[in-house]
Design a protein around this motif. Sequence first.
Motif, PDB file in Angstrom:
ATOM      1  N   UNK A 156     -26.984 -11.857   5.959  1.00  0.00           N
ATOM      2  CA  UNK A 156     -26.559 -11.220   4.235  1.00  0.00           C
ATOM      3  C   UNK A 156     -26.926 -10.126   4.537  1.00  0.00           C
ATOM      4  N   UNK A 157     -28.722 -10.453   5.548  1.00  0.00           N
ATOM      5  CA  UNK A 157     -29.438  -8.318   5.490  1.00  0.00           C
ATOM      6  C   UNK A 157     -27.960  -7.878   5.856  1.00  0.00           C
ATOM      7  N   UNK A 158     -27.223  -8.548   7.413  1.00  0.00           N
ATOM      8  CA  UNK A 158     -25.988  -7.341   7.827  1.00  0.00           C
ATOM      9  C   UNK A 158     -25.256  -6.674   7.049  1.00  0.00           C
ATOM     10  N   UNK A 159     -24.550  -7.197   5.726  1.00  0.00           N
ATOM     11  CA  UNK A 159     -23.879  -7.272   4.737  1.00  0.00           C
ATOM     12  C   UNK A 159     -24.418  -6.422   3.453  1.00  0.00           C
ATOM     13  N   UNK A 160     -25.427  -6.398   3.651  1.00  0.00           N
ATOM     14  CA  UNK A 160     -26.492  -5.724   2.762  1.00  0.00           C
ATOM     15  C   UNK A 160     -27.093  -5.817   1.428  1.00  0.00           C
ATOM     16  N   UNK A 161     -27.361  -7.181   2.059  1.00  0.00           N
ATOM     17  CA  UNK A 161     -29.046  -7.338   1.211  1.00  0.00           C
ATOM     18  C   UNK A 161     -29.516  -7.305   1.259  1.00  0.00           C
ATOM     19  N   UNK A 162     -30.813  -6.539   0.220  1.00  0.00           N
ATOM     20  CA  UNK A 162     -31.889  -5.756  -0.039  1.00  0.00           C
ATOM     21  C   UNK A 162     -32.447  -6.713   0.377  1.00  0.00           C
ATOM     22  N   UNK A 163     -34.170  -6.836   0.132  1.00  0.00           N
ATOM     23  CA  UNK A 163     -35.147  -7.170   1.190  1.00  0.00           C
ATOM     24  C   UNK A 163     -35.019  -8.615   0.032  1.00  0.00           C
ATOM     25  N   UNK A 164     -35.421  -7.391  -1.396  1.00  0.00           N
ATOM     26  CA  UNK A 164     -35.802  -8.003  -2.561  1.00  0.00           C
ATOM     27  C   UNK A 164     -35.067  -8.800  -2.947  1.00  0.00           C
ATOM     28  N   UNK A 165     -33.289  -8.615  -2.280  1.00  0.00           N
ATOM     29  CA  UNK A 165     -33.164 -10.440  -2.491  1.00  0.00           C
ATOM     30  C   UNK A 165     -32.384 -10.982  -1.646  1.00  0.00           C
ATOM     31  N   UNK A 166     -33.032 -10.721  -0.701  1.00  0.00           N
ATOM     32  CA  UNK A 166     -33.084 -12.066   1.002  1.00  0.00           C
ATOM     33  C   UNK A 166     -34.152 -12.589  -0.447  1.00  0.00           C
ATOM     34  N   UNK A 167     -35.690 -12.049  -0.589  1.00  0.00           N
ATOM     35  CA  UNK A 167     -36.325 -12.994  -0.984  1.00  0.00           C
ATOM     36  C   UNK A 167     -36.185 -13.785  -2.478  1.00  0.00           C
ATOM     37  N   UNK A 168     -35.836 -12.611  -3.896  1.00  0.00           N
ATOM     38  CA  UNK A 168     -35.188 -13.268  -4.777  1.00  0.00           C
ATOM     39  C   UNK A 168     -34.650 -14.990  -4.295  1.00  0.00           C
ATOM     40  N   UNK A 169     -33.672 -14.378  -3.468  1.00  0.00           N
ATOM     41  CA  UNK A 169     -32.910 -16.296  -3.146  1.00  0.00           C
ATOM     42  C   UNK A 169     -33.292 -17.188  -3.478  1.00  0.00           C
ATOM     43  N   UNK A 170     -34.423 -17.395  -1.921  1.00  0.00           N
ATOM     44  CA  UNK A 170     -35.199 -17.652  -1.076  1.00  0.00           C
ATOM     45  C   UNK A 170     -36.384 -18.623  -2.763  1.00  0.00           C
ATOM     46  N   UNK A 171     -36.792 -16.916  -3.723  1.00  0.00           N
ATOM     47  CA  UNK A 171     -37.538 -18.226  -3.813  1.00  0.00           C
ATOM     48  C   UNK A 171     -36.824 -18.706  -5.391  1.00  0.00           C
ATOM     49  N   UNK A 172     -35.398 -18.000  -5.633  1.00  0.00           N
ATOM     50  CA  UNK A 172     -34.518 -19.029  -6.856  1.00  0.00           C
ATOM     51  C   UNK A 172     -34.833 -21.046  -6.482  1.00  0.00           C
ATOM     52  N   UNK A 173     -34.060 -20.923  -4.654  1.00  0.00           N
ATOM     53  CA  UNK A 173     -34.166 -22.531  -4.324  1.00  0.00           C
ATOM     54  C   UNK A 173     -35.706 -22.586  -4.964  1.00  0.00           C
ATOM     55  N   UNK A 174     -37.042 -22.116  -4.328  1.00  0.00           N
ATOM     56  CA  UNK A 174     -38.243 -23.231  -4.765  1.00  0.00           C
ATOM     57  C   UNK A 174     -38.544 -23.236  -5.695  1.00  0.00           C
ATOM     58  N   UNK A 175     -38.020 -22.398  -6.411  1.00  0.00           N
ATOM     59  CA  UNK A 175     -38.507 -22.400  -8.302  1.00  0.00           C
ATOM     60  C   UNK A 175     -37.561 -23.752  -8.396  1.00  0.00           C
ATOM     61  N   UNK A 176     -36.240 -23.298  -7.743  1.00  0.00           N
ATOM     62  CA  UNK A 176     -35.321 -24.219  -8.756  1.00  0.00           C
ATOM     63  C   UNK A 176     -35.868 -25.303  -8.296  1.00  0.00           C
ATOM     64  N   UNK A 177     -36.407 -25.801  -7.346  1.00  0.00           N
ATOM     65  CA  UNK A 177     -36.438 -27.142  -6.969  1.00  0.00           C
ATOM     66  C   UNK A 177     -38.102 -27.745  -7.847  1.00  0.00           C
ATOM     67  N   UNK A 178     -38.633 -27.013  -7.252  1.00  0.00           N
ATOM     68  CA  UNK A 178     -40.120 -27.298  -7.762  1.00  0.00           C
ATOM     69  C   UNK A 178     -39.829 -27.019  -9.751  1.00  0.00           C
TER      70      UNK A 178
END
Lengths: 410, 222
Positions: free
Chosen positions: A308-330
């Motif tokens: 994802x980083x290689x195709x241009x995902x920004x740090x905020x997008x990476x963090x956001x993606x993982x946070x969405x997962x975590x927030x979604x599940x919790x």
Amino acid sequence: MASPSVPRWLLGSLALQNLGRRKARTSLLVLAVAISGAIAFAGVVMMRSIEASITVGFSRLGADLMVVAQDALANITAALLVVEPTDQTLDANLLAQARIAGIGRAASQRIFRSEQSGFGGHAESVDLIGFDPERDFTIQPWISERLNRPMQPGDAILGAARDLPLGSEIALYGRPFRVYAKLGRTGVGTHERGVFMATSSLLALAPGIRERTGQTPPMLEPDKVSGFLIELAPGATELQARFALLSHLSGIKAVSAGSLLTGIRQGLTALLGGVLALVSMMFASTAVMVSVLFSAIVAERRNEIGLLKAIGARRAQIVGLLLIEAIGVTSAGGAIGVALGALLLRLFEHSLVYYLTQMGIPFLWLDRTNMVFIAAACVFGAALIGAVGALAPAWRVSRQDAYDLIRGEG
Amino acid sequence: MLSCRGVGRTYQTDRGPVDAVRRIDLEAPDGRFVAVIGRSGSGKSTLMAMIGGLIRPTIGSILIDGVDIWALDDNAMARFRNRRIGYVFQFASLLPTLRAIDNVALPALLDRRHAAAEAYDRAAQLLADVELGTHLDAYPSEMSAGEQRRAVIARALINDPILLLADEPTSDLDEQTEREIMALFLSVNRERGTTLMLVTHNLALASEAEQVVQIADGAIVP
């Protein structure tokens, strides 16, 4: 070429799809958060309900101060506020003689608990409360329904938990009483199952009581009362009135409903604080667990994140993606936890609360708005756990070079 | 124009520093097909990753279209990678939970320059260009290795990059598929004018390049 279907939230759905890849792990995480959420929701609602029951109950009594015999303080305070009768008495004309400044109204009460009144079930404990209808300001305001006439001698007022129709006849120590009125739910202990009557009616029971028990209870002596409920005169402070009472009268204690309430509330607050501390620790441990789990999830998906980083995902997008997962599940765990907590409360209602009610201690549930607020807070707290737990691993991985992530290094 | 100036990368290991790439100077004008050859472990992939903005050089600078890419901050670097560089890895690099079209559209969606519908239209066109027009809704697990690689090439082209980097993109493919993929790369290079840098072991493929860079032990073999 067919027109492609365009998903609205690709990153969001990517996060949710990632959760679906490890169903067992996701389910366990949801379950862990749900258990925490259920305990938090049920615990806080129960504590708040208990607090509300007592607070509401006390405040409805309407008295600012209570004067009781010094030695009987513990019992009689309970007696007049949660109806725990006592044998300690005061002279009926104590306050009238003393003419204490700062007192607006004073209403005497006599409270006699009996198992032999013949009312209710076999040997049922019944609180018989005598009051002066002309001076009373704590009982009659709580009448929810009454016969369409003034109260008369031989009339009884029943606590809300007594299920008898108005106008029906009851017998106390063989004497007939007409159910004149019923009180609303006060939330004050055995008041809910008490039988209230004019002082003269209570005193008239003395011969019958003496006949069955062999003695006359001290509060049924004509010149004795269990205590006085006092309403302060306009402008008078509780402190001034207490000082005046204690300096003019001996052998008494003046108890303020406020200080009593404060004492009990402090106790409850400590208990509630303990519950909240426990809930906080549970939340913290869940957050640590989420963090550990998401560290593992991130480690497992380094290649994908690197991509994802290689195709241009920004740090905020990476963090956001993982946070969405975590927030979604919790969040899902929190919502399920609230539902489980509601079931727990239903169990309480059918066990503990029912038992308390049977004991004459009514339980006032927290109102719907507050329950919804607590439920929302639990779901929000669960979401926060997800965010806090996943933030550190998400932040760490977002800082790494894409190439190291893809090669599984770093 | 691609320009590498004294680019090097040193890894710190338990046994001390290891120079994976040693002060390489390299120039490639726009639109050129550059083949990078060398043995395994020679530093080809590390060089490629540094040019692609995936790993920071420990020394030197890399200019692409006049931009010193490693002088950019995180966000600007991400944007540069997204808009100017296409990368094809030596492994199947599609996200398994997304359809082919989602995978191809993803870089455009990350950039947010274009509306989602526009990104998807372009992704569909690119998939058609690489003969996957009937696989828009296919998941990677439903596609062959060659189809996956073609989808990756389509993804690399979604934002019209000026530089297409391919790190041994056909190493795990059969000969026929390898020829098809290489034909695709060459058509991208010749028809779109995209600078193509290809890491390969295949000398026959390299012979078609306009510029061949041989690397051994982290340095260019003169």
